[in-house]
Design an enzyme around this catalytic site. Structure first.
Site, mmCIF file in Angstrom:
data_model
loop_
_atom_site.group_PDB
_atom_site.id
_atom_site.type_symbol
_atom_site.label_atom_id
_atom_site.label_comp_id
_atom_site.label_asym_id
_atom_site.label_seq_id
_atom_site.Cartn_x
_atom_site.Cartn_y
_atom_site.Cartn_z
ATOM 1 N N HIS A 1 2.237 -3.100 5.709
ATOM 2 C CA HIS A 1 3.429 -2.789 4.901
ATOM 3 C C HIS A 1 4.449 -3.930 5.011
ATOM 4 O O HIS A 1 5.040 -4.347 4.020
ATOM 5 C CB HIS A 1 4.100 -1.498 5.395
ATOM 6 C CG HIS A 1 3.285 -0.256 5.213
ATOM 7 N ND1 HIS A 1 3.043 0.641 6.229
ATOM 8 C CD2 HIS A 1 2.640 0.236 4.120
ATOM 9 C CE1 HIS A 1 2.310 1.639 5.775
ATOM 10 N NE2 HIS A 1 2.044 1.418 4.503
ATOM 11 N N LYS B 1 2.116 16.840 1.835
ATOM 12 C CA LYS B 1 1.513 15.961 2.853
ATOM 13 C C LYS B 1 1.948 16.364 4.247
ATOM 14 O O LYS B 1 3.072 16.814 4.449
ATOM 15 C CB LYS B 1 1.938 14.511 2.604
ATOM 16 C CG LYS B 1 1.110 13.826 1.559
ATOM 17 C CD LYS B 1 1.270 12.330 1.642
ATOM 18 C CE LYS B 1 0.505 11.640 0.524
ATOM 19 N NZ LYS B 1 0.754 10.217 0.468
ATOM 20 N N ARG C 1 -5.618 -2.668 -0.453
ATOM 21 C CA ARG C 1 -6.508 -3.318 0.517
ATOM 22 C C ARG C 1 -7.885 -3.577 -0.063
ATOM 23 O O ARG C 1 -8.644 -4.374 0.472
ATOM 24 C CB ARG C 1 -6.655 -2.419 1.759
ATOM 25 C CG ARG C 1 -5.453 -2.437 2.649
ATOM 26 C CD ARG C 1 -5.375 -1.196 3.477
ATOM 27 N NE ARG C 1 -5.115 -0.046 2.618
ATOM 28 C CZ ARG C 1 -4.524 1.066 3.031
ATOM 29 N NH1 ARG C 1 -4.170 1.195 4.297
ATOM 30 N NH2 ARG C 1 -4.312 2.064 2.198
ATOM 31 N N SER D 1 -2.390 3.300 8.112
ATOM 32 C CA SER D 1 -1.590 4.167 8.990
ATOM 33 C C SER D 1 -2.453 5.255 9.638
ATOM 34 O O SER D 1 -2.322 5.534 10.835
ATOM 35 C CB SER D 1 -0.452 4.837 8.224
ATOM 36 O OG SER D 1 0.434 3.877 7.712
HETATM 37 P P1 ADP Z 1 1.139 6.403 0.392
HETATM 38 O O1 ADP Z 1 0.973 7.693 1.136
HETATM 39 O O2 ADP Z 1 2.147 6.472 -0.715
HETATM 40 O O3 ADP Z 1 -0.143 5.715 -0.042
HETATM 41 P P2 ADP Z 1 1.369 4.475 2.529
HETATM 42 O O4 ADP Z 1 2.492 4.405 3.501
HETATM 43 O O5 ADP Z 1 0.026 4.814 3.053
HETATM 44 O O6 ADP Z 1 1.871 5.471 1.427
HETATM 45 O O7 ADP Z 1 1.289 3.105 1.732
HETATM 46 C C1 ADP Z 1 2.340 2.609 0.946
HETATM 47 C C2 ADP Z 1 1.800 1.454 0.112
HETATM 48 O O8 ADP Z 1 1.416 0.392 0.964
HETATM 49 C C3 ADP Z 1 0.553 1.819 -0.703
HETATM 50 O O9 ADP Z 1 0.612 1.123 -1.932
HETATM 51 C C4 ADP Z 1 -0.572 1.311 0.146
HETATM 52 O O10 ADP Z 1 -1.728 1.016 -0.619
HETATM 53 C C5 ADP Z 1 0.073 0.051 0.713
HETATM 54 N N1 ADP Z 1 -0.547 -0.399 1.961
HETATM 55 C C6 ADP Z 1 -0.815 0.329 3.062
HETATM 56 N N2 ADP Z 1 -1.396 -0.431 4.023
HETATM 57 C C7 ADP Z 1 -1.500 -1.683 3.491
HETATM 58 C C8 ADP Z 1 -2.040 -2.935 3.960
HETATM 59 N N3 ADP Z 1 -2.604 -3.045 5.160
HETATM 60 N N4 ADP Z 1 -1.955 -3.998 3.137
HETATM 61 C C9 ADP Z 1 -1.411 -3.875 1.896
HETATM 62 N N5 ADP Z 1 -0.910 -2.741 1.399
HETATM 63 C C10 ADP Z 1 -0.947 -1.651 2.182
#
Ligand code: ADP
Length: 158
Positions: free
Chosen positions: A17, A41, A90, A128
């Site tokens: 992130h 969620k 990813r 995450s």
């Molecule tokens: P959500 O539940 O909305 O998917 P996340 O916190 O899991 O929220 O992710 C927020 C954004 O960050 C999403 O677009 C996700 O694909 C992106 N993201 C999560 N991990 C990575 C990573 N390692 N590299 C690039 N983008 C990421």
């Protein structure tokens, strides 16, 4: 003034992130990291905790701030006159999810554009959910999250 938002659960924020935040902060004049609270969620960290972590992590950037959203992201963006939504991917699985989500958001509000940023190769395994799982077994996640988040995870699973 080019404004964009980067919404997500951030449960918890990872270096993946942070990488997207860093890169988007160079492209836009202002970036708002939106911590989303979605009733369907289940989160490990409360909205308050996720918001506190995000707020502390974006401090080093003058043009990045964090906010909590408990409703529809597109409505939140409209209220704040932010026309661009940034999402990170990813791989192809993330892409198909993000693509569908962007279609939904475009239907809800045609005025908002989604920009999809591919991860940097160094972060493409960071997720995450897997980090939480590893932390729950006291695995070493210090190379995957900022130190503040590593501490918060350690405290959760003490
Ligand atoms: P959500 O539940 O909305 O998917 P996340 O916190 O899991 O929220 O992710 C927020 C954004 O960050 C999403 O677009 C996700 O694909 C992106 N993201 C999560 N991990 C990575 C990573 N390692 N590299 C690039 N983008 C990421």
């Amino acid at each position: 003034m080019r404004k964009a938002a980067f919404p997500g659960s951030f449960d918890p924020p990872t270096l993946g992130h942070i990488n997207i935040i860093q890169r988007a902060s160079l492209i836009f004049d202002e970036l708002l990291v939106i911590v989303a609270e979605n009733r369907s969620k289940k989160y490990l960290f409360s909205a308050r905790e996720r918001m506190d972590l995000a707020g502390a992590l974006v401090k080093p950037w003058k043009n990045v701030s964090a906010a909590l959203c408990t409703g529809l992201i597109v409505d939140f963006l409209k209220e704040r006159e932010i026309p661009i939504l940034v999402r990170g991917v990813r791989g192809i699985e993330d892409f198909s999810y993000e693509f569908e989500l962007s279609m939904m958001n475009k239907t809800l509000n045609p005025g908002i554009e989604t920009l999809i940023m591919p991860t940097d190769p160094a972060y493409f395994t960071l997720r995450s959910s897997s980090i939480k799982e590893a932390a729950s077994f006291h695995g070493d996640i210090s190379s995957m999250v900022p130190p503040l988040v590593a501490e918060a995870l350690t405290a959760k699973f003490k």
